[in-house]
Design a protein around this motif. Structure first.
Motif, PDB file in Angstrom:
ATOM      1  N   UNK A  20       0.865  -1.175   0.000  1.00 16.64           N
ATOM      2  CA  UNK A  20       0.000   0.000   0.000  1.00 16.64           C
ATOM      3  C   UNK A  20       0.905   1.229   0.000  1.00 16.64           C
ATOM      4  N   UNK A  21       0.760   2.046  -1.012  1.00 19.89           N
ATOM      5  CA  UNK A  21       1.622   3.215  -1.190  1.00 19.89           C
ATOM      6  C   UNK A  21       0.779   4.461  -0.963  1.00 19.89           C
ATOM      7  N   UNK A  22       1.289   5.368  -0.137  1.00 20.30           N
ATOM      8  CA  UNK A  22       0.623   6.645   0.106  1.00 20.30           C
ATOM      9  C   UNK A  22       1.592   7.761  -0.253  1.00 20.30           C
ATOM     10  N   UNK A  27      -3.495   7.310  -2.849  1.00 21.50           N
ATOM     11  CA  UNK A  27      -3.291   5.946  -2.407  1.00 21.50           C
ATOM     12  C   UNK A  27      -3.172   5.051  -3.639  1.00 21.50           C
ATOM     13  N   UNK A  28      -2.135   4.222  -3.630  1.00 22.51           N
ATOM     14  CA  UNK A  28      -1.867   3.341  -4.766  1.00 22.51           C
ATOM     15  C   UNK A  28      -1.473   1.968  -4.247  1.00 22.51           C
ATOM     16  N   UNK A  29      -1.424   1.015  -5.127  1.00 23.07           N
ATOM     17  CA  UNK A  29      -0.920  -0.312  -4.795  1.00 23.07           C
ATOM     18  C   UNK A  29       0.316  -0.589  -5.632  1.00 23.07           C
ATOM     19  N   UNK A  37       5.619 -14.299  -9.314  1.00 21.57           N
ATOM     20  CA  UNK A  37       4.927 -14.819  -8.129  1.00 21.57           C
ATOM     21  C   UNK A  37       4.106 -13.778  -7.374  1.00 21.57           C
ATOM     22  N   UNK A  38       3.806 -12.665  -7.985  1.00 23.56           N
ATOM     23  CA  UNK A  38       2.938 -11.673  -7.367  1.00 23.56           C
ATOM     24  C   UNK A  38       1.504 -11.885  -7.805  1.00 23.56           C
ATOM     25  N   UNK A  39       0.640 -11.013  -7.343  1.00 23.94           N
ATOM     26  CA  UNK A  39      -0.766 -11.096  -7.711  1.00 23.94           C
ATOM     27  C   UNK A  39      -1.166 -10.087  -8.767  1.00 23.94           C
ATOM     28  N   UNK A  40      -0.243  -9.236  -9.199  1.00 29.40           N
ATOM     29  CA  UNK A  40      -0.484  -8.214 -10.216  1.00 29.40           C
ATOM     30  C   UNK A  40      -1.591  -7.254  -9.784  1.00 29.40           C
ATOM     31  N   UNK A  41      -1.629  -6.919  -8.479  1.00 22.34           N
ATOM     32  CA  UNK A  41      -2.654  -6.020  -7.941  1.00 22.34           C
ATOM     33  C   UNK A  41      -2.364  -4.550  -8.232  1.00 22.34           C
ATOM     34  N   UNK A  42      -1.165  -4.270  -8.698  1.00 24.68           N
ATOM     35  CA  UNK A  42      -0.772  -2.902  -9.019  1.00 24.68           C
ATOM     36  C   UNK A  42       0.522  -2.926  -9.791  1.00 24.68           C
ATOM     37  N   UNK A  48       6.821   1.980 -11.357  1.00 26.91           N
ATOM     38  CA  UNK A  48       6.738   3.287 -10.695  1.00 26.91           C
ATOM     39  C   UNK A  48       7.974   4.137 -10.995  1.00 26.91           C
ATOM     40  N   UNK A  49       9.140   3.504 -11.050  1.00 27.70           N
ATOM     41  CA  UNK A  49      10.355   4.238 -11.410  1.00 27.70           C
ATOM     42  C   UNK A  49      10.210   4.845 -12.805  1.00 27.70           C
ATOM     43  N   UNK A  50       9.763   4.045 -13.758  1.00 27.68           N
ATOM     44  CA  UNK A  50       9.578   4.546 -15.122  1.00 27.68           C
ATOM     45  C   UNK A  50       8.466   5.589 -15.184  1.00 27.68           C
ATOM     46  N   UNK A  51       7.403   5.390 -14.405  1.00 31.01           N
ATOM     47  CA  UNK A  51       6.319   6.375 -14.377  1.00 31.01           C
ATOM     48  C   UNK A  51       6.827   7.714 -13.849  1.00 31.01           C
ATOM     49  N   UNK A  52       7.695   7.675 -12.840  1.00 33.39           N
ATOM     50  CA  UNK A  52       8.268   8.912 -12.303  1.00 33.39           C
ATOM     51  C   UNK A  52       9.097   9.616 -13.367  1.00 33.39           C
TER      52      UNK A  52
END
Length: 136
Positions: A20-22, A27-29, A37-42, A48-52
């Motif tokens: 959970x990212x604030x 608020x983001x995931x 092995x993740x759930x791809x929930x976000x 996020x690095x590339x989005x920044x």
């Protein structure tokens, strides 16, 4: 001067890698994709690095163009983080604008792109001071 402050919380017992990212009121995931092995929930952390980097690029170009009175139309930034080996990684960034601009304007924008705040932070490297505490 603090430029940005973000809090990340990984809840015990929740899906394996969901974070959970604030960031201020936002608020983001974050999560890992299913193939890691993740759930791809976000988005994954490198997303996020590339989005920044991409959003800083687009915003900086828009600010510069607005000051100059230039019409860029839509600004699009596409990025990839490529790991070539354990020691070598690179980011590719393709920027396009939808309005017709001169070669002089294009060259100036190319120069500005290399000096956006997040670009400089990544290129220069940023020191990280870390600590681990118990109980909260």
């Amino acid at each position: 001067m603090v430029i940005s402050e973000v809090a990340v919380f990984g809840e015990a017992g929740a899906a394996q890698y969901v974070q959970h990212v604030t960031a201020g009121p936002h608020k983001m995931l974050a999560d890992e994709p299913k193939d890691r092995d993740g759930g791809d929930a976000g988005p994954a952390p490198f997303d996020y690095l590339l989005a920044a980097l991409g959003s800083c690029t687009s915003i900086t170009l828009r600010m510069y163009a607005d000051r100059k009175g230039w019409n860029l139309g839509n600004v699009s930034v596409k990025l990839e983080y490529i790991r070539e080996s354990k020691e070598v990684a690179r980011i590719t960034r393709a920027v396009s604008v939808s309005a017709a601009i001169s070669e002089e304007q294009r060259a100036r924008l190319a120069d500005i792109i290399e000096r956006t705040p997040v670009t400089l932070a990544i290129k220069q490297g940023v020191g990280i001071a870390s600590n681990v505490s118990i109980g909260q």
